[in-house]
Design an enzyme around this catalytic site. Structure first.
Site, PDB file in Angstrom:
ATOM      1  N   HIS A 102       0.813  -1.222   0.000  1.00  0.00           N
ATOM      2  CA  HIS A 102       0.000   0.000   0.000  1.00  0.00           C
ATOM      3  C   HIS A 102       0.846   1.270   0.000  1.00  0.00           C
ATOM      4  O   HIS A 102       2.019   1.269   0.362  1.00  0.00           O
ATOM      5  CB  HIS A 102      -0.942   0.017   1.210  1.00  0.00           C
ATOM      6  CG  HIS A 102      -0.226   0.088   2.528  1.00  0.00           C
ATOM      7  ND1 HIS A 102       0.407  -0.990   3.091  1.00  0.00           N
ATOM      8  CD2 HIS A 102      -0.030   1.129   3.379  1.00  0.00           C
ATOM      9  CE1 HIS A 102       0.965  -0.632   4.233  1.00  0.00           C
ATOM     10  NE2 HIS A 102       0.727   0.654   4.430  1.00  0.00           N
ATOM     11  N   HIS A 259       4.672   0.002   0.423  1.00  0.00           N
ATOM     12  CA  HIS A 259       5.300  -0.890   1.390  1.00  0.00           C
ATOM     13  C   HIS A 259       4.306  -1.917   1.919  1.00  0.00           C
ATOM     14  O   HIS A 259       3.094  -1.775   1.742  1.00  0.00           O
ATOM     15  CB  HIS A 259       5.931  -0.090   2.539  1.00  0.00           C
ATOM     16  CG  HIS A 259       4.971   0.774   3.294  1.00  0.00           C
ATOM     17  ND1 HIS A 259       4.531   1.996   2.825  1.00  0.00           N
ATOM     18  CD2 HIS A 259       4.334   0.594   4.473  1.00  0.00           C
ATOM     19  CE1 HIS A 259       3.694   2.533   3.693  1.00  0.00           C
ATOM     20  NE2 HIS A 259       3.541   1.696   4.698  1.00  0.00           N
TER      21      HIS A 259
HETATM   22  C1  SIN Z   1       2.556   0.588   7.827  1.00  0.00           C
HETATM   23  O1  SIN Z   1       1.989   0.079   6.879  1.00  0.00           O
HETATM   24  O2  SIN Z   1       2.704   1.802   7.906  1.00  0.00           O
HETATM   25  C2  SIN Z   1       3.157  -0.284   8.888  1.00  0.00           C
HETATM   26  C3  SIN Z   1       4.303  -1.059   8.362  1.00  0.00           C
HETATM   27  C4  SIN Z   1       4.887  -1.982   9.399  1.00  0.00           C
HETATM   28  O3  SIN Z   1       4.346  -2.124  10.494  1.00  0.00           O
HETATM   29  O4  SIN Z   1       5.913  -2.582   9.099  1.00  0.00           O
END
Ligand code: SIN
Length: 283
Positions: A102, A259
């Site tokens: 996302h 990410h």
């Molecule tokens: C997020 O999507 O901002 C969290 C990513 C994570 O917890 O690694």
């Protein structure tokens, strides 16, 4: 290669994006030179990482404010400080925050420019975060596909991750999104290919958590191409993977990366503190 003459090192973590910076104490108030250097590194690498930092909430906010206004997350159920999202994954949770590839909060008219996340509690293994470079994802497309996408716009909504329709996600995890009937869906139409306001480079701007279709088409019609574009955007050659330690920090540029969090810490706890920085309207 990141040319600089500062007392720190910048080491790329993959060929696609990401660099680990050492020799900077983020908890000390950064002078204008260092802030400009970190911004330059962020623009060059898309995400920058630091290790063994000591950032309490106040220092974390101070750092974020060096790069812009703090963005208040619209649908997480947070504690008493709306400027801070604490992402907690307890043993037994079967869903996690960030479980799909996302772009953060892409349904907002002005999605955040980035986020700074600090690892508070990590397990001995697992819980990595993967990032993908959306400039590369765009640049590697054929000229024909680039032509097809040039004027295409996408509908971005938060209905897949918040609101009554996403209740099971939140029911099975510790950090919850709003699912109450008072919640209202936020929808924004953004270009499928956006231009970065600082670098001028083009990147793909669609993602699994928020993009639900192309403007002017049904969701059914949108699905094949949209699904392909969203999956294309995280081909391995566009990615890097970050292994967290306690005190690690990641600062990502939300305008040209996406990410995903990996849920493989099994029966362990994982706690992250994240502050987002306001951005502007994609064009
Ligand atoms: C997020 O999507 O901002 C969290 C990513 C994570 O917890 O690694």
């Amino acid at each position: 290669m990141f040319e600089h003459d500062g007392p720190y090192t910048v080491n790329p973590v993959s060929g696609a994006l990401g660099a680990e910076i050492s020799g900077i104490d983020l908890g000390a108030e950064l002078d204008d030179y260092l802030v400009a250097e970190l911004r330059r590194a962020l623009l060059e690498y898309g995400v920058i990482f630091f290790r063994d930092q000591h950032l309490d909430t106040d220092a974390h906010k101070l750092l974020a404010k060096k790069f812009g206004e703090i963005f208040v997350h619209p649908f997480f159920v947070y504690g008493d400080d709306p400027e801070v999202v604490t992402i907690v994954r307890e043993p037994g949770d079967t869903r996690i925050v960030g479980e799909d590839w996302h772009i953060d909060t892409a349904m907002m008219p002005e999605p955040p420019m980035g986020a700074i996340m600090v690892a508070i509690e990590v397990s001995d293994y697992g819980g990595d975060t993967l990032f993908a470079n959306q400039y590369l994802a765009y640049e590697a497309l054929s000229e024909g596909m680039k032509f097809l996408l040039q004027d295409l716009k996408a509908i971005n909504s938060d209905r897949l991750v918040a609101g009554p329709g996403a209740a099971t996600r939140s029911a099975n995890r510790t950090t919850k999104a709003r699912t109450d009937v008072g919640w209202e869906e936020t929808i924004s139409i953004h270009p499928v290919v956006r231009t970065h306001p600082e670098t001028g480079r083009k990147s793909l701007f669609v993602n699994h958590s928020y993009t639900v279709g192309f403007a002017g088409m049904s969701e059914e019609e949108s699905k094949p191409l949209l699904g392909w574009l969203m999956d294309w955007g995280h081909r391995p050659e566009f990615t890097c993977r970050f292994r967290w330690g306690k005190g690690s920090v990641a600062f990502w540029d939300n305008r040209c990366t996406k990410h995903i969090a990996v849920d493989d810490v099994h029966n362990h706890r994982r706690v992250m503190r994240r502050i987002q920085i306001a951005g502007d309207r994609p064009y």
